[in-house]
Design a protein around this motif. Structure first.
Motif, short mmCIF file in Angstrom:
data_model
loop_
_atom_site.label_atom_id
_atom_site.label_comp_id
_atom_site.label_asym_id
_atom_site.label_seq_id
_atom_site.Cartn_x
_atom_site.Cartn_y
_atom_site.Cartn_z
N LEU A 51 9.76 -7.40 -5.73
CA LEU A 51 9.14 -6.69 -6.84
C LEU A 51 9.68 -5.26 -6.93
N ASP A 52 9.65 -4.70 -8.13
CA ASP A 52 10.13 -3.34 -8.35
C ASP A 52 8.96 -2.36 -8.39
N PHE A 53 9.16 -1.20 -7.75
CA PHE A 53 8.13 -0.19 -7.68
C PHE A 53 8.70 1.19 -8.01
N PHE A 54 7.85 2.03 -8.63
CA PHE A 54 8.19 3.43 -8.81
C PHE A 54 7.92 4.16 -7.50
N VAL B 160 0.94 7.75 -7.46
CA VAL B 160 2.07 6.82 -7.48
C VAL B 160 1.55 5.38 -7.41
N ALA B 161 0.60 5.12 -6.54
CA ALA B 161 0.04 3.78 -6.42
C ALA B 161 -0.59 3.32 -7.73
N THR B 162 -1.32 4.23 -8.38
CA THR B 162 -1.95 3.89 -9.66
C THR B 162 -0.90 3.56 -10.70
N ARG B 163 0.17 4.33 -10.71
CA ARG B 163 1.27 4.05 -11.65
C ARG B 163 1.84 2.65 -11.41
N ASN B 164 1.93 2.26 -10.14
CA ASN B 164 2.46 0.93 -9.84
C ASN B 164 1.46 -0.17 -10.17
N ILE B 165 0.18 0.09 -10.01
CA ILE B 165 -0.83 -0.88 -10.45
C ILE B 165 -0.67 -1.15 -11.94
N CYS C 285 -1.76 3.37 1.91
CA CYS C 285 -0.97 2.52 1.00
C CYS C 285 0.30 3.16 0.47
N GLY C 286 0.39 4.50 0.43
CA GLY C 286 1.57 5.11 -0.16
C GLY C 286 1.78 4.65 -1.59
N SER C 287 2.92 4.04 -1.87
CA SER C 287 3.24 3.56 -3.21
C SER C 287 2.38 2.39 -3.65
#
Length: 307
Positions: A98-101, A168-173, A138-140
């Motif tokens: 999977l891709d993550f910011f 950052v985690a919220t952006r990835n959610i 959790c970090g990212s």
């Protein structure tokens, strides 16, 4: 970095080869998503021309436009002169398919726990019975979000002490459109989780000792120190996790924690605890598993070591 003369490099493949050579010449460290100069150069070249990692190999023979040349060489220069890992230059990292910011508020995803997620944490968990997961520190959010894919019926909490990491985690959610099942929570280890209980707790916490921190390659200096260093032996945060986990796991649940090269230091703290050290077909080590029942059995040991 001395730049090539105009016309010396023509195709995408030319820039990948040239960049890899310059990276090796400069003695860069690879270990933040790639493990070699060619893959690192390819990631930066593709980012420079706004193409993804799924680009068919035939397109590497395509010519590079003048404005793209400038972007690629600027990326190479930052990688070499400032030792910025490629993932921070591109803002992208891949984990468990999977891709993550990512940015420099979070560690770059690279945990071997991805292999466990791909396997649904078998044979220790029945995927149909997993209804709640905690990605602690959790970090990212990559571990928790990948776990949400592995357990599509589960609710997943991502927790971290860093508000910037939680952004950052919220952006990835949102990127993965998982707002209905995954949430980001501000917590200092377990403080802030309000007594939730989980079938699976998984964590890649800070575990670098003070002495090891001083010896890390320059690339690590771009990552948040808060997410790396954890006291003289690197076990300060892990000790708090072990001390509190029994109250946050459901019966039959498991906790999986990465401690990397600090595994010996962990066992020195808890010589009588039967940590299960997991093996990985794709490489990596320093990840242990304990059951809810083991955490309860050794509760006093963990609590005493944390005081």
């Amino acid at each position: 970095m001395q730049r090539p003369q105009s016309g010396e490099l023509i195709t995408l493949r030319d820039f990948v080869r040239w960049g890899a050579s310059r990276f090796n010449e400069a003695g860069l460290f690879f270990g933040h998503g790639t493990d070699n100069a060619l893959d690192e150069a390819l990631a930066l070249v593709l980012h420079g021309v706004h193409l993804g990692h799924d680009l068919p190999a035939d397109y590497l023979a395509a010519r590079v436009a003048a404005d793209e040349v400038v972007r690629i060489l600027d990326l190479f220069q930052a990688r070499i002169e400032r030792r910025v890992p490629a993932a921070y230059l591109t803002g992208e990292a891949r984990f468990a398919g999977l891709d993550f910011f990512v940015d420099d508020n979070v560690l770059i995803p690279r945990s071997p726990i991805a292999e466990l997620i791909d396997e649904g944490f078998a044979p220790w968990l029945d995927p149909d019975q997993v209804t709640s997961v905690l990605d602690l520190c959790c970090g990212s959010g990559c571990i928790g979000i990948a776990s949400a894919y592995a357990f599509p019926q589960a609710l997943v909490d991502l927790s971290d002490i860093s508000p910037a990491a939680l952004e950052v985690a919220t952006r990835n959610i949102e990127r993965h459109r998982l707002e209905g099942r995954v949430r980001a929570l501000h917590a200092d280890v377990f403080e802030g989780l309000d007594g939730e209980r989980y079938d699976l707790i998984v964590s890649n916490p800070p575990y670098v000792s003070s002495a090891e921190m001083a010896t890390l390659p320059a690339e690590y200096r771009h990552e948040p120190e808060l997410a790396l260093e954890a006291g003289d032996d690197g076990m300060d945060v892990v000790a708090r996790i072990l001390s509190g986990s029994a109250d946050y796991l459901r019966p039959g649940g498991i906790i999986v924690v990465e401690v990397g090269a600090s595994a010996d230091l962990l066992m020195a703290r808890y010589p009588g605890v039967p940590f299960l050290w997991l093996d990985f077909a794709r490489g990596g080590d320093g990840v242990f598993l304990l059951t809810a029942e083991q955490l309860d059995e050794y509760r006093e040991v963990f609590e005493e070591a944390c005081t």
